[in-house]
Design a protein around this motif. Structure first.
Motif, PDB file in Angstrom:
ATOM      1  N   ASN A  14       0.845  -1.196   0.000  1.00  0.00           N
ATOM      2  CA  ASN A  14       0.000   0.000   0.000  1.00  0.00           C
ATOM      3  C   ASN A  14       0.878   1.243   0.000  1.00  0.00           C
ATOM      4  OD1 ASN A  14      -2.091   1.860   0.478  1.00  0.00           O
ATOM      5  ND2 ASN A  14      -1.954   1.574   2.682  1.00  0.00           N
ATOM      6  N   THR A  15       0.740   2.087  -1.018  1.00  0.00           N
ATOM      7  CA  THR A  15       1.671   3.215  -1.186  1.00  0.00           C
ATOM      8  C   THR A  15       1.134   4.557  -0.690  1.00  0.00           C
ATOM      9  OG1 THR A  15       0.901   3.632  -3.445  1.00  0.00           O
ATOM     10  CG2 THR A  15       2.751   2.104  -3.178  1.00  0.00           C
ATOM     11  N   HIS A  16      -0.115   4.605  -0.197  1.00  0.00           N
ATOM     12  CA  HIS A  16      -0.629   5.899   0.277  1.00  0.00           C
ATOM     13  C   HIS A  16      -1.792   5.657   1.229  1.00  0.00           C
ATOM     14  CE1 HIS A  16      -1.334  10.212   0.220  1.00  0.00           C
ATOM     15  NE2 HIS A  16      -2.604  10.016  -0.064  1.00  0.00           N
ATOM     16  N   HIS A  17      -1.651   6.160   2.449  1.00  0.00           N
ATOM     17  CA  HIS A  17      -2.673   5.969   3.474  1.00  0.00           C
ATOM     18  C   HIS A  17      -2.562   7.116   4.468  1.00  0.00           C
ATOM     19  CE1 HIS A  17      -5.659   3.930   5.714  1.00  0.00           C
ATOM     20  NE2 HIS A  17      -5.213   2.687   5.651  1.00  0.00           N
ATOM     21  N   HIS A  18      -3.604   7.268   5.282  1.00  0.00           N
ATOM     22  CA  HIS A  18      -3.590   8.145   6.452  1.00  0.00           C
ATOM     23  C   HIS A  18      -4.234   7.335   7.575  1.00  0.00           C
ATOM     24  CE1 HIS A  18      -2.682  11.311   3.592  1.00  0.00           C
ATOM     25  NE2 HIS A  18      -3.792  11.023   2.938  1.00  0.00           N
ATOM     26  N   PHE A  19      -3.406   6.671   8.362  1.00  0.00           N
ATOM     27  CA  PHE A  19      -3.917   5.742   9.373  1.00  0.00           C
ATOM     28  C   PHE A  19      -4.921   6.397  10.321  1.00  0.00           C
ATOM     29  CE2 PHE A  19       0.345   3.156   9.412  1.00  0.00           C
ATOM     30  CZ  PHE A  19       0.026   2.596   8.183  1.00  0.00           C
ATOM     31  N   TYR A  20      -4.636   7.635  10.724  1.00  0.00           N
ATOM     32  CA  TYR A  20      -5.459   8.283  11.745  1.00  0.00           C
ATOM     33  C   TYR A  20      -6.911   8.426  11.309  1.00  0.00           C
ATOM     34  CZ  TYR A  20      -5.381  12.644   9.075  1.00  0.00           C
ATOM     35  OH  TYR A  20      -5.557  13.588   8.102  1.00  0.00           O
ATOM     36  N   GLN A  21      -7.160   8.391  10.006  1.00  0.00           N
ATOM     37  CA  GLN A  21      -8.511   8.638   9.499  1.00  0.00           C
ATOM     38  C   GLN A  21      -9.475   7.475   9.730  1.00  0.00           C
ATOM     39  OE1 GLN A  21      -8.569  10.149   5.480  1.00  0.00           O
ATOM     40  NE2 GLN A  21      -7.128  11.803   5.946  1.00  0.00           N
TER      41      GLN A  21
ATOM     42  N   THR B  73       1.403  -6.516   3.225  1.00  0.00           N
ATOM     43  CA  THR B  73       2.559  -6.746   4.096  1.00  0.00           C
ATOM     44  C   THR B  73       3.394  -5.486   4.328  1.00  0.00           C
ATOM     45  OG1 THR B  73       3.774  -7.508   2.148  1.00  0.00           O
ATOM     46  CG2 THR B  73       2.751  -9.194   3.531  1.00  0.00           C
ATOM     47  N   THR B  74       3.268  -4.505   3.430  1.00  0.00           N
ATOM     48  CA  THR B  74       4.014  -3.244   3.543  1.00  0.00           C
ATOM     49  C   THR B  74       3.049  -2.090   3.306  1.00  0.00           C
ATOM     50  OG1 THR B  74       6.060  -4.249   2.725  1.00  0.00           O
ATOM     51  CG2 THR B  74       5.902  -1.843   2.591  1.00  0.00           C
ATOM     52  N   ALA B  75       3.121  -1.069   4.149  1.00  0.00           N
ATOM     53  CA  ALA B  75       2.211   0.064   4.026  1.00  0.00           C
ATOM     54  C   ALA B  75       2.970   1.378   4.154  1.00  0.00           C
ATOM     55  CB  ALA B  75       1.128  -0.007   5.094  1.00  0.00           C
ATOM     56  N   ALA B  76       2.602   2.329   3.330  1.00  0.00           N
ATOM     57  CA  ALA B  76       3.112   3.697   3.471  1.00  0.00           C
ATOM     58  C   ALA B  76       2.027   4.552   4.099  1.00  0.00           C
ATOM     59  CB  ALA B  76       3.500   4.264   2.111  1.00  0.00           C
ATOM     60  N   ASP B  77       2.387   5.269   5.151  1.00  0.00           N
ATOM     61  CA  ASP B  77       1.424   6.165   5.786  1.00  0.00           C
ATOM     62  C   ASP B  77       1.904   7.598   5.675  1.00  0.00           C
ATOM     63  OD1 ASP B  77      -1.049   6.519   7.358  1.00  0.00           O
ATOM     64  OD2 ASP B  77       0.335   7.449   8.767  1.00  0.00           O
ATOM     65  N   HIS B  78       0.976   8.491   5.358  1.00  0.00           N
ATOM     66  CA  HIS B  78       1.273   9.922   5.256  1.00  0.00           C
ATOM     67  C   HIS B  78       0.609  10.617   6.441  1.00  0.00           C
ATOM     68  CE1 HIS B  78       1.186  13.739   2.474  1.00  0.00           C
ATOM     69  NE2 HIS B  78       1.960  13.889   3.531  1.00  0.00           N
TER      70      HIS B  78
ATOM     71  N   GLY C 190      -2.765   2.743  -3.660  1.00  0.00           N
ATOM     72  CA  GLY C 190      -2.922   3.181  -2.278  1.00  0.00           C
ATOM     73  C   GLY C 190      -4.385   3.162  -1.905  1.00  0.00           C
ATOM     74  N   VAL C 191      -4.680   2.775  -0.676  1.00  0.00           N
ATOM     75  CA  VAL C 191      -6.071   2.805  -0.225  1.00  0.00           C
ATOM     76  C   VAL C 191      -6.498   4.217   0.176  1.00  0.00           C
ATOM     77  CG1 VAL C 191      -6.001   0.405   0.558  1.00  0.00           C
ATOM     78  CG2 VAL C 191      -5.540   2.241   2.185  1.00  0.00           C
ATOM     79  N   ASP C 192      -5.534   5.109   0.360  1.00  0.00           N
ATOM     80  CA  ASP C 192      -5.752   6.472   0.852  1.00  0.00           C
ATOM     81  C   ASP C 192      -6.344   6.410   2.243  1.00  0.00           C
ATOM     82  OD1 ASP C 192      -5.477   9.195   0.807  1.00  0.00           O
ATOM     83  OD2 ASP C 192      -7.261   9.572  -0.379  1.00  0.00           O
TER      84      ASP C 192
ATOM     85  N   THR D  48       1.564  -4.978  -6.324  1.00  0.00           N
ATOM     86  CA  THR D  48       2.737  -5.731  -5.867  1.00  0.00           C
ATOM     87  C   THR D  48       4.020  -5.110  -6.426  1.00  0.00           C
ATOM     88  OG1 THR D  48       2.358  -7.309  -7.700  1.00  0.00           O
ATOM     89  CG2 THR D  48       1.451  -7.870  -5.530  1.00  0.00           C
ATOM     90  N   ARG D  49       4.419  -5.550  -7.593  1.00  0.00           N
ATOM     91  CA  ARG D  49       5.673  -5.071  -8.178  1.00  0.00           C
ATOM     92  C   ARG D  49       5.655  -3.557  -8.410  1.00  0.00           C
ATOM     93  NH1 ARG D  49       8.815  -8.043 -13.154  1.00  0.00           N
ATOM     94  NH2 ARG D  49      10.575  -6.601 -13.307  1.00  0.00           N
TER      95      ARG D  49
END
Length: 464
Positions: A78-85, A135-140, A334-336, A375-376
């Motif tokens: 996941n290349t784009h998220h905001h966990f707090y939301q 398995t891998t997440a990016a959080d903004h 990204g799930v955003d 994935t890739r």
């Protein structure tokens, strides 16, 4: 209410040095041309062998997992998220709003975030992602109200407890309403504070190498919430520290109008003017680009995180993903944020990406291409060369799905069925050779208790 008990990284561990054969899967998507129909051999957290049908491991394996009822994929990224939301999902006042009014209504709510709120929100987001095969997440994370100065430290701890990988971006907002920006002044930070904390986080947490669990990136929020100065200074700092850069760009036409009015530039010209048009950068959304701008992004190697569900939810537009890729732009998914999706589910995001891009380009956009973005493609967006594929030498990050639910009855192609029949939950997930999801559950994580505590925090947050 008691605090949620989280699993320790060792709670689902197997012997990391043991040779494990994941044997004869029902179907495999490797994200490359390799034949893995006979399975994979894993040792020390790395894929050591990829076996074609009928092949045996080159040496005895002390452990075997029969994957005959599983579809095997690289771990989703996941290349784009905001966990707090996750605390403001499906909130009535913004359920039918486009981006700018959506933000203006939510900013005052988010400004009340506490450290405990963020811990719960991040745990919910990560658990939901993990259960979806991620398995891998990016959080903004760009909100640092008083008392939440250690927000990224809190997220690091949550990622480690769940045994995942993450690129955690030290976001910022430095342009408040008093100076013509969108966010309220209570959410704005001094640039010197932002840069100092960015350096601290990289020094304390950023890991290098293909097996890195935690990486840090620098991420001024968006053109309408930060100054040109913090963008340029962040780019210089990222180059000096050798870390990546992330921001929102070209998400809506309102944003494009803002850039023209404030900076006298279109979005890509603005990006170039602050030193961000490089292969160190990935952009959230990347919808409204001209042909010439797409070519410039491709020539620079600047990447895009495609967020189909959020883009549809806020009616922001449709990213030109095939044209971006054809121009050389790395594209991932990204799930955003979970207030504009409103979920954190990567396998469903791949389905949305497939359908949205088919709507734009035609029904011959392959299922495998959408899985490749998850994935890739996503691994390339985050600069993670050791992730996103099943191949010798790659990290043993895997997602295994069963097709035994009613929704799959009558399906014939297992790979296509994952997206076309709407798989939404992995049966097994492995990160670095360690099982993190077993039989559809995260060992050691009390989900009902987490939901109860998280829901209480969510109600308190929106009610003030």
């Amino acid at each position: 209410m008691p605090s949620v008990t989280l699993p320790s990284p060792a709670s689902a561990a197997t012997n990391p040095a043991a040779r494990l054969w994941i044997r004869n899967p029902l179907a495999v998507f490797t994200a490359n041309s390799l034949d893995a129909s006979g399975g994979l051999v894993i040792s020390n957290g790395v894929i050591t062998e990829v076996l074609a049908a009928g092949q045996q491991p080159s040496a005895p394996c002390s452990q075997t997992f029969d994957a005959g009822s599983h579809v095997l994929l690289p771990g989703l990224i996941n290349t784009h998220h905001h966990f707090y939301q996750t605390l403001t999902r499906a909130w009535g006042p913004v359920a039918n709003a486009p981006l700018f009014p959506w933000l203006q209504n939510l900013y005052p709510v988010w400004a009340r975030l506490t450290p405990k709120d963020l811990e719960l929100a991040a745990t919910v987001a990560l658990a939901e992602l993990l259960l979806s095969g991620c398995t891998t997440a990016a959080d903004h994370h760009y909100l640092f109200p008083a008392g939440l100065e250690d927000a990224i430290d809190i997220e690091v701890a949550a990622v480690r407890r769940l045994g995942m990988r993450a690129t955690l971006t030290r976001g910022s907002m430095t342009l408040g309403t008093d100076d013509g920006g969108l966010p309220p002044q209570s959410t704005v930070q001094d640039p010197d504070v932002v840069l100092a904390d960015s350096g601290r986080l990289v020094s304390e947490y950023h890991e290098r190498g293909e097996d890195a669990a935690i990486q840090i990136a620098l991420a001024p929020c968006s053109p309408f919430s930060v100054t040109k100065e913090i963008m340029a200074e962040s780019a210089a700092l990222a180059e000096r520290l050798d870390v990546r850069l992330h921001t929102h760009l070209a998400e809506t036409l309102d944003e494009e109008d803002f850039c023209r009015e404030r900076f006298g530039l279109r979005t890509v010209d603005y990006l170039d003017s602050v030193g961000w048009l490089t292969d160190r950068t990935w952009l959230g959304h990347g919808i409204h680009f001209s042909d010439a701008e797409i070519a410039r992004l491709g020539a620079a190697g600047t990447a895009v995180a495609h967020c189909p569900t959020s883009n549809m939810r806020l009616a922001s537009g449709t990213a030109r993903v095939l044209e971006l890729e054809d121009a050389g732009v790395p594209v991932g998914l990204g799930v955003d944020g979970s207030a504009s999706n409103d979920a954190s589910n990567m396998i469903l995001e791949a389905r949305q990406a497939l359908y949205l891009q088919r709507l734009r380009y035609g029904a011959d956009v392959p299922v495998e291409r959408a899985l490749g973005w998850a994935t890739r493609g996503s691994a390339a967006v985050l600069g993670r060369k050791g992730l996103g594929q099943l191949a010798p030498g790659m990290q043993a990050d895997l997602a295994l799905f069963k097709l035994d639910d009613l929704r799959f009855s009558g399906s014939h192609d297992p790979i296509a069925a994952l997206l076309l029949c709407a798989a939404d939950r992995a049966d097994r997930v492995m990160v670095g050779g360690q099982w993190r999801v077993v039989d559809g559950r995260i060992p050691g994580l009390d989900i009902p208790a987490l939901i109860a505590e998280h829901s209480t925090a969510a109600r308190r947050l929106v009610n003030g």
